[in-house]
Design an enzyme around this catalytic site. Structure first.
Site, mmCIF file in Angstrom:
data_model
loop_
_atom_site.group_PDB
_atom_site.id
_atom_site.type_symbol
_atom_site.label_atom_id
_atom_site.label_comp_id
_atom_site.label_asym_id
_atom_site.label_seq_id
_atom_site.Cartn_x
_atom_site.Cartn_y
_atom_site.Cartn_z
ATOM 1 N N GLY A 89 0.816 -1.201 0.000
ATOM 2 C CA GLY A 89 0.000 0.000 0.000
ATOM 3 C C GLY A 89 0.850 1.251 0.000
ATOM 4 N N SER A 90 0.188 2.392 -0.121
ATOM 5 C CA SER A 90 0.907 3.654 -0.265
ATOM 6 C C SER A 90 1.699 4.038 0.979
ATOM 7 C CB SER A 90 -0.080 4.774 -0.608
ATOM 8 O OG SER A 90 -1.098 4.869 0.378
ATOM 9 N N GLY A 118 0.396 -0.730 6.587
ATOM 10 C CA GLY A 118 -0.628 0.264 6.830
ATOM 11 C C GLY A 118 -1.940 -0.394 7.195
ATOM 12 N N ASP A 138 -6.537 0.392 6.775
ATOM 13 C CA ASP A 138 -7.590 1.230 6.213
ATOM 14 C C ASP A 138 -8.515 1.781 7.291
ATOM 15 O OD1 ASP A 138 -6.921 0.789 3.387
ATOM 16 O OD2 ASP A 138 -7.488 -1.279 3.806
ATOM 17 N N GLU A 163 -1.052 -10.421 3.164
ATOM 18 C CA GLU A 163 -0.707 -9.606 4.331
ATOM 19 C C GLU A 163 -0.977 -10.373 5.618
ATOM 20 O OE1 GLU A 163 -1.518 -5.072 2.650
ATOM 21 O OE2 GLU A 163 -3.180 -6.232 3.485
#
Length: 348
Positions: A65-66, A122, A124, A143
């Protein structure tokens, strides 16, 4: 209950310049977050996670992810300049693998070694107990496989990812990875689960790396599966029960509930960086979920799903009915009906 540590703030002009040595001999990147972009906030927590939790000789789970990309970037930097040595990483997606390879990070798989020292990723959505929703980027299965193996799981987020509803669900749709076979059927089963009452299941279309429809075809994960996103207006009442029910649904591969595995959450916000540490748990996610699942499976299997077995043998055809099948009385044992076959069996 969580422990919150608020870190000292650094003037904006300091940017990313080294200001003091960290306990691991690396420069701190903490600075005041006021007026920073979301990417700058993500960079702050990604770099800090590596600076504070990764040491030479470690096996590191590399998130997707970012935000996680900044942690991978930092790991590559510190390997290149010699600050870290003898590091190996286990990526959780194809795109993380490609990024790590470009940065020269040595990679292995869980098949080679699953004794992971720390995983960094990360999230959400984060609830007050540091339970998570993950999978917005489509990598939830890999993950979870990596992160449940880690001695420490460090979550890196900006403050927008903290649940404002007091629980998981409304803040971010909960992704569920399902098999492509009869995906519509599995989607209906998920939507009818009582523990997920109120959810609206939506098949993800286009790219699997985000939950915005950007195509006409179902999004396909790195594992060749589809994703159903569950939208909620109210928090899920019992996330543990919901997680267990999802795992027990045939056709579901895994889900985006990450419960009870977080070690700490590093949060970048308008007041700087804070760290929330999880309370000590007597169980981890796998024990919690699998224990619940096995209990329910035991209950289900005691009744069984088979109604009858028709057996062809040398004496003809016999039928064995399961206890409780048909109109039999409770407690009666399996009945056996035997007789010559009335149809000719094919010869070998």
């Amino acid at each position: 209950m969580t422990t919150v540590l608020t870190l000292a703030l650094i003037p904006l002009a300091a940017a990313w310049a080294p200001i003091r040595a960290s306990p691991l001999g690396r420069s701190s990147v903490v600075r005041h977050a006021s007026g920073l972009s979301q990417d700058e906030l993500k960079k702050m927590v990604g770099y800090k996670a590596v600076d504070d939790y990764v040491e030479s000789g470690m096996l590191v789970g590399l998130g997707t992810g970012s935000t996680a990309a900044f942690a991978v970037e930092r790991l590559g930097q510190l390997l290149k300049d010699g600050t870290l040595k003898d590091i190996k990483g286990i990526p959780t997606s194809v795109r993380t693998k490609e990024q790590a390879e470009e940065l020269g990070i040595p990679l292995i798989t869980l098949d080679e070694d699953s004794d992971i020292d720390v995983a960094i990723d990360g999230a959400d959505d984060v609830d007050p107990d540091l339970n998570l929703v993950k999978g917005g980027g489509g990598a939830l299965l890999r993950e979870k496989m990596v992160e449940v193996c880690a001695k420490k799981f460090i979550v890196i987020v900006d403050e927008s990812k903290l649940s404002k509803a007091g629980g998981l669900g409304p803040g971010f749709p909960i992704p569920v990875e399902i098999t492509p076979f009869c995906a519509g059927h599995t989607q209906r089963l998920i939507g009818n689960l009582p523990s997920l009452a109120g959810c609206k299941p939506v098949l993800r279309l286009g790219s699997s790396s985000n939950n915005q429809p950007d195509g006409d075809e179902p999004a396909v994960t790195d594992n060749g599966n589809y994703i159903v996103d569950l939208f909620f207006d109210e928090p899920v009442k019992d996330a543990v029960k919901a997680a267990s029910d999802l795992k027990n649904t045939v056709g579901v591969v895994d889900h985006g509930f990450f419960i009870g595995i977080t070690t700490a959450v590093i949060i970048a916000g308008s007041d700087g960086i804070s760290v929330k540490e999880a309370k000590k748990l007597t169980t981890n996610f796998l024990q919690l979920e699998l224990g619940t699942r096995n209990s329910e499976l035991g209950t289900r299997n005691s009744a069984g799903i088979t109604t009858a077995v028709i057996i062809a043998g040398s004496d003809g055809i016999s039928v064995k009915e399961a206890a409780g099948a048909g109109a039999k009385q409770a407690g009666a044992g399996p009945s056996i009906k035997k007789g010559k076959a009335e149809v000719e069996l094919p010869r070998e």
